[in-house]
Write a protein that holds these residues in place. Structure first.
Motif, PDB file in Angstrom:
ATOM      1  N   GLU A 218       0.831  -1.203   0.000  1.00 39.98           N
ATOM      2  CA  GLU A 218       0.000   0.000   0.000  1.00 39.98           C
ATOM      3  C   GLU A 218       0.868   1.255   0.000  1.00 39.98           C
ATOM      4  O   GLU A 218       0.575   2.238  -0.699  1.00 39.98           O
ATOM      5  CB  GLU A 218      -0.915   0.002   1.223  1.00 39.98           C
ATOM      6  CG  GLU A 218      -1.870   1.196   1.287  1.00 39.98           C
ATOM      7  CD  GLU A 218      -2.699   1.225   2.549  1.00 39.98           C
ATOM      8  OE1 GLU A 218      -3.915   1.473   2.456  1.00 39.98           O
ATOM      9  OE2 GLU A 218      -2.137   1.004   3.646  1.00 39.98           O
ATOM     10  N   GLN A 221       2.464   1.627  -3.499  1.00 43.53           N
ATOM     11  CA  GLN A 221       1.483   2.077  -4.468  1.00 43.53           C
ATOM     12  C   GLN A 221       1.184   3.565  -4.316  1.00 43.53           C
ATOM     13  O   GLN A 221       1.049   4.307  -5.297  1.00 43.53           O
ATOM     14  CB  GLN A 221       0.181   1.283  -4.299  1.00 43.53           C
ATOM     15  CG  GLN A 221      -0.926   1.684  -5.278  1.00 43.53           C
ATOM     16  CD  GLN A 221      -0.536   1.525  -6.724  1.00 43.53           C
ATOM     17  OE1 GLN A 221      -0.032   0.477  -7.111  1.00 43.53           O
ATOM     18  NE2 GLN A 221      -0.740   2.559  -7.530  1.00 43.53           N
ATOM     19  N   SER A 225       1.875   6.601  -7.140  1.00 42.96           N
ATOM     20  CA  SER A 225       0.775   7.473  -7.556  1.00 42.96           C
ATOM     21  C   SER A 225       1.010   8.934  -7.253  1.00 42.96           C
ATOM     22  O   SER A 225       0.232   9.793  -7.698  1.00 42.96           O
ATOM     23  CB  SER A 225      -0.530   7.028  -6.868  1.00 42.96           C
ATOM     24  OG  SER A 225      -0.812   5.672  -7.132  1.00 42.96           O
TER      25      SER A 225
END
Length: 227
Positions: A218, A221, A225
């Motif tokens: 998480e 990611q 982003s």
């Protein structure tokens, strides 16, 4: 929370989905001795790190190559004078031998620093290009500008070199860096971060130019982003 070698106890990692919690547990793979833990950052926390780095980069983008080379020279001097410490940290966190750490961590990182000191500015200078015969009255050149915040997700196997490799290139070219270290080498990655921060402080670089973030998928990611 991080413990020294004498006070540590044997750690038994959990299996499956239960293994990932809000903490990254660190231990020596060779002995299973517990080293401590670091937070598994949430996406919002990662974005805050990136936002801080973005503000710092706006200042650092205007820095001179002289200042950037000074940063590299300070790092090089520290690395050469503290090789044993750097290798021991890498060895404890990955299980590698001291010889492997010396060859894979120290030699490769120092070579990168030497190359940037000798060649880095030359390769970032504007390049003049031919305009062709029909445009002889014009000139053309390619100019290079910093990208902003460079994100890196690095592996566990050479924790010192893998943190320094993207950081060196990013900072020397006028960028900030946010680096997500492996959940299998967070203890060493966060230790090495202190070397970077001290060198940045010594050359008067803005705060928050380089960040080390810890966590699992998480966290990675969120970094991908955000940069």
């Amino acid at each position: 929370v991080n413990q020294n070698k004498e006070d540590s106890f044997i750690y038994v990692p959990r299996k499956g989905k239960a293994a990932q919690t809000d903490m990254v547990r660190c231990y020596e793979p060779a002995t299973m001795k517990y080293l401590g833990y670091f937070p598994a950052l949430t996406p919002d926390e990662v974005q805050e790190h990136v936002a801080q780095a973005r503000k710092a980069q706006e200042v650092w983008a205007k820095s001179s190559f002289k200042q950037r080379r000074q940063f590299l020279r300070i790092l090089l001097k520290y690395i050469l004078e503290h090789q044993d410490l750097i290798c021991e940290i890498s060895s404890r966190d990955t299980g590698k031998t001291m010889v492997d750490a010396s060859l894979g961590e120290i030699m490769t990182t120092c070579e990168k620093i030497h190359w940037l000191l000798d060649e880095g500015e030359k390769w970032l200078k504007p390049e003049y290009r031919s305009c062709g015969r029909s445009m002889l009255h014009k000139t053309a050149k390619v100019e290079f500008y910093p990208l902003g915040v460079i994100g890196a997700i690095v592996s566990w196997n050479y924790p010192f070199h893998n943190v320094f490799n993207p950081m060196l290139a990013a900072v020397f070219s006028g960028n900030a860096a946010v680096i997500k270290v492996s959940e299998h080498a967070s203890w060493s990655g966060c230790f090495y971060s202190r070397i970077i921060q001290a060198a940045l402080l010594a050359v008067g670089a803005p705060d928050n130019l380089v960040h080390i973030v810890t966590g699992f998928a998480e966290t990675g990611q969120a970094l991908v982003s955000s940069v």
